[in-house]
Design a protein around this motif. Sequence first.
Motif, mmCIF file in Angstrom:
data_model
loop_
_atom_site.group_PDB
_atom_site.id
_atom_site.type_symbol
_atom_site.label_atom_id
_atom_site.label_comp_id
_atom_site.label_asym_id
_atom_site.label_seq_id
_atom_site.Cartn_x
_atom_site.Cartn_y
_atom_site.Cartn_z
ATOM 1 N N PHE A 156 0.850 -1.186 0.000
ATOM 2 C CA PHE A 156 0.000 0.000 0.000
ATOM 3 C C PHE A 156 0.890 1.241 0.000
ATOM 4 O O PHE A 156 1.771 1.391 0.838
ATOM 5 N N THR A 157 0.687 2.151 -0.970
ATOM 6 C CA THR A 157 1.583 3.291 -1.112
ATOM 7 C C THR A 157 0.855 4.462 -1.766
ATOM 8 O O THR A 157 -0.359 4.419 -1.974
ATOM 9 N N SER A 158 1.620 5.507 -2.092
ATOM 10 C CA SER A 158 1.084 6.713 -2.721
ATOM 11 C C SER A 158 1.569 6.810 -4.160
ATOM 12 O O SER A 158 2.647 6.303 -4.496
ATOM 13 N N THR A 159 0.816 7.505 -4.991
ATOM 14 C CA THR A 159 1.205 7.696 -6.389
ATOM 15 C C THR A 159 1.867 9.053 -6.612
ATOM 16 O O THR A 159 1.913 9.540 -7.737
ATOM 17 N N ILE A 160 2.380 9.684 -5.555
ATOM 18 C CA ILE A 160 3.064 10.965 -5.709
ATOM 19 C C ILE A 160 4.231 10.812 -6.686
ATOM 20 O O ILE A 160 4.957 9.826 -6.651
ATOM 21 N N PRO A 161 4.428 11.766 -7.617
ATOM 22 C CA PRO A 161 5.530 11.642 -8.585
ATOM 23 C C PRO A 161 6.892 11.626 -7.903
ATOM 24 O O PRO A 161 7.128 12.342 -6.921
ATOM 25 N N ALA A 162 7.803 10.826 -8.436
ATOM 26 C CA ALA A 162 9.152 10.725 -7.877
ATOM 27 C C ALA A 162 9.947 12.001 -8.081
ATOM 28 O O ALA A 162 10.982 12.206 -7.438
ATOM 29 N N SER A 163 9.482 12.885 -8.947
ATOM 30 C CA SER A 163 10.208 14.122 -9.238
ATOM 31 C C SER A 163 9.991 15.211 -8.194
ATOM 32 O O SER A 163 10.708 16.214 -8.187
ATOM 33 N N ILE A 164 9.005 15.054 -7.323
ATOM 34 C CA ILE A 164 8.716 16.092 -6.334
ATOM 35 C C ILE A 164 9.876 16.205 -5.355
ATOM 36 O O ILE A 164 10.313 15.207 -4.763
ATOM 37 N N ASN A 165 10.372 17.420 -5.162
ATOM 38 C CA ASN A 165 11.495 17.642 -4.253
ATOM 39 C C ASN A 165 11.059 17.514 -2.797
ATOM 40 O O ASN A 165 9.914 17.812 -2.438
ATOM 41 N N ILE A 166 11.993 17.101 -1.945
ATOM 42 C CA ILE A 166 11.762 17.015 -0.508
ATOM 43 C C ILE A 166 12.085 18.366 0.119
ATOM 44 O O ILE A 166 13.105 18.994 -0.213
ATOM 45 N N ALA A 167 11.233 18.824 1.032
ATOM 46 C CA ALA A 167 11.452 20.109 1.703
ATOM 47 C C ALA A 167 12.791 20.095 2.435
ATOM 48 O O ALA A 167 13.033 19.206 3.256
ATOM 49 N N PRO A 168 13.677 21.066 2.187
ATOM 50 C CA PRO A 168 14.994 21.050 2.837
ATOM 51 C C PRO A 168 14.967 21.553 4.271
ATOM 52 O O PRO A 168 15.876 21.267 5.046
ATOM 53 N N GLY A 169 13.928 22.319 4.652
ATOM 54 C CA GLY A 169 13.898 22.929 5.969
ATOM 55 C C GLY A 169 14.867 24.101 6.040
ATOM 56 O O GLY A 169 15.560 24.432 5.068
ATOM 57 N N LYS A 170 14.920 24.751 7.210
ATOM 58 C CA LYS A 170 15.819 25.877 7.436
ATOM 59 C C LYS A 170 16.750 25.529 8.593
ATOM 60 O O LYS A 170 16.297 25.073 9.635
ATOM 61 N N ALA A 171 18.039 25.748 8.377
ATOM 62 C CA ALA A 171 19.049 25.293 9.336
ATOM 63 C C ALA A 171 18.805 25.845 10.732
ATOM 64 O O ALA A 171 18.659 27.057 10.921
ATOM 65 N N ASN A 172 18.723 24.939 11.691
ATOM 66 C CA ASN A 172 18.665 25.259 13.117
ATOM 67 C C ASN A 172 17.482 26.142 13.501
ATOM 68 O O ASN A 172 17.583 26.980 14.395
ATOM 69 N N GLN A 173 16.370 25.953 12.834
ATOM 70 C CA GLN A 173 15.163 26.667 13.219
ATOM 71 C C GLN A 173 13.928 25.880 12.815
ATOM 72 O O GLN A 173 13.978 25.034 11.932
ATOM 73 N N CYS A 174 12.835 26.183 13.496
ATOM 74 C CA CYS A 174 11.564 25.550 13.167
ATOM 75 C C CYS A 174 10.922 26.298 12.007
ATOM 76 O O CYS A 174 10.835 27.528 12.021
ATOM 77 N N GLU A 175 10.490 25.567 11.011
ATOM 78 C CA GLU A 175 9.820 26.156 9.853
ATOM 79 C C GLU A 175 8.416 25.591 9.766
ATOM 80 O O GLU A 175 8.218 24.380 9.759
ATOM 81 N N ASP A 176 7.434 26.469 9.704
ATOM 82 C CA ASP A 176 6.055 26.035 9.570
ATOM 83 C C ASP A 176 5.767 25.663 8.122
ATOM 84 O O ASP A 176 6.049 26.438 7.203
ATOM 85 N N ALA A 177 5.217 24.480 7.921
ATOM 86 C CA ALA A 177 4.775 24.061 6.597
ATOM 87 C C ALA A 177 3.366 24.590 6.341
ATOM 88 O O ALA A 177 2.734 25.189 7.221
#
Length: 529
Positions: A156-177
């Motif tokens: 059981f899985t998702s059909t999200i495209p493999a090309s979608i980038n992963i969120a990098p976040g911001k160094a040493n801080q909390c980032e709201d999505a």
Amino acid sequence: IGAKYRDPIFTFYPGSQATINNIYNTNPSNMTWPSEAPSGIDLYTNSIVPGWKNSLLLGSLKGGRILRLNLNADGSAIGPTGTVADTNTLFRSVNRFRDVAISPDGKTIFTVIDSSSTTSGPTTSNPIVSACRGCVQKYTFLGYNTGGTAFPTAGFTSTIPASINIAPGKANQCEDANYVVINAANNNTNLWVPITDTNSNVVAEIYANGNNLDTVWTSIYTNSGTVREDGGHRLYADRNLTIHPKTQPATNVAIRLYLTTAEFNALNTATNTLGAGSGIGGNINNVGIFKNSNNTCVSTLTGGPATAVTMASRGTQGAQGYVLQSNALPSFSTFYFANASLTTLPVQMISFSGNLSNNVTVLNWTTSNEVNAQNFVVERSENGSDFSSIGTVAASGTTRSSTSYSYTDNNVAALSSTVIYYRLKIVDKDGNSSYSNVITVSLADIAGRVTVFPNPVAAEAKVTIAAVTDGMAQWKIIDNAGRVVMESTSQLRKGHNSITINVEKLSAGNYYLSVTGEGIDQKVKMQKL
């Protein structure tokens, strides 16, 4: 036109002059033209749909589709993103899309469908009759279809495209999505709802399994520098996620959490303060998801021991990194990534608090799963930066049960600051140490307490006095030679009192403010500018 001319940023099916002559002179049929007949256009600037931010959406009169074209960073060109082609097809149908508009919510697209079957020229010999002539159609993005087998079985899985980038976040801080809403519209058995950052990179996906979670808030913390370790010296990855729905699920849900290649590699090669590695051996299948009860974004593993989440699968997200999936998640909180062979990620500090009681500070803390612990050094600061040791409490050593400790600071009433900072230095038997979080205790309620603000003072000193009862108080300003240079009396009422002393005529230097009265006998150092 001259100097004002600019080449287009994109051309559909560019060809040579010979190709163009062949199309017009030899094969004039509209069916043989490699063309799109683009019509209306709009710019998608939102970030809700993964991978869509800064895309052009064009209506096609010939192909029966909406075209999405990926813009580069400055919007000067169009080209492939990841493994996705420059031109992506949406809503393929027997329709002539005349125009397109994007709703501000970032999820909804409106299209206008041509009422006629031809426009001009060669299309008259090859008409396309729209399936919904003259219609305005609404398309709403709800999530990705499920793939593989049914929930919650393997595959059981998702059909999200493999090309979608992963969120990098911001160094040493909390980032709201971006927040998402999961309700009856998208909680059914066929949809994964993605969570994205403000650049439409993927953070996580939720399969709600029929649960109405309502609004779901997500924060990402990305650590840079040395890979973190918990109180038991267990290494955990440079990313943690806090997912907090308005309503927790009543039944198990599925979740997909994303980890970048750089974060995986850092965990794989890291060693802890004892010189031991993470033990994942360069294999994503050795990495697991762990969670605890913390519902706020944090920089280190806090909020109690992090327990292992039942894993369903691990996989790659194109060339971007990895995705870890659980099909048996009972609730949401803060999630960590570490060696899957660890049944728990114990942390020494479960809670740490301080309270003012009878003019002394009482500190209390609780630990669990202590590993080789020696003692706790209690440190205190008046400014939050410069800490000094004020006492030591012996630790239990090595134990999996929760253990409670306390320490009393009897000298806090003599301090000049109105807020005192405390932290614990946790020392193990090998000499290694780590620190707890910092807590604060307000001293405003200490009976008989006297404070001066500002200090140093140029003209007027505001003096705050906490009186235990109504009555008169005498105050004196004494210089370094012990001479009284100013003095007076003030009527006080029980509780907080404030008086102002004009010291503008005093020479620059150090003085002492002495206040005496019922339940008050304080001397505070004061500097005159």
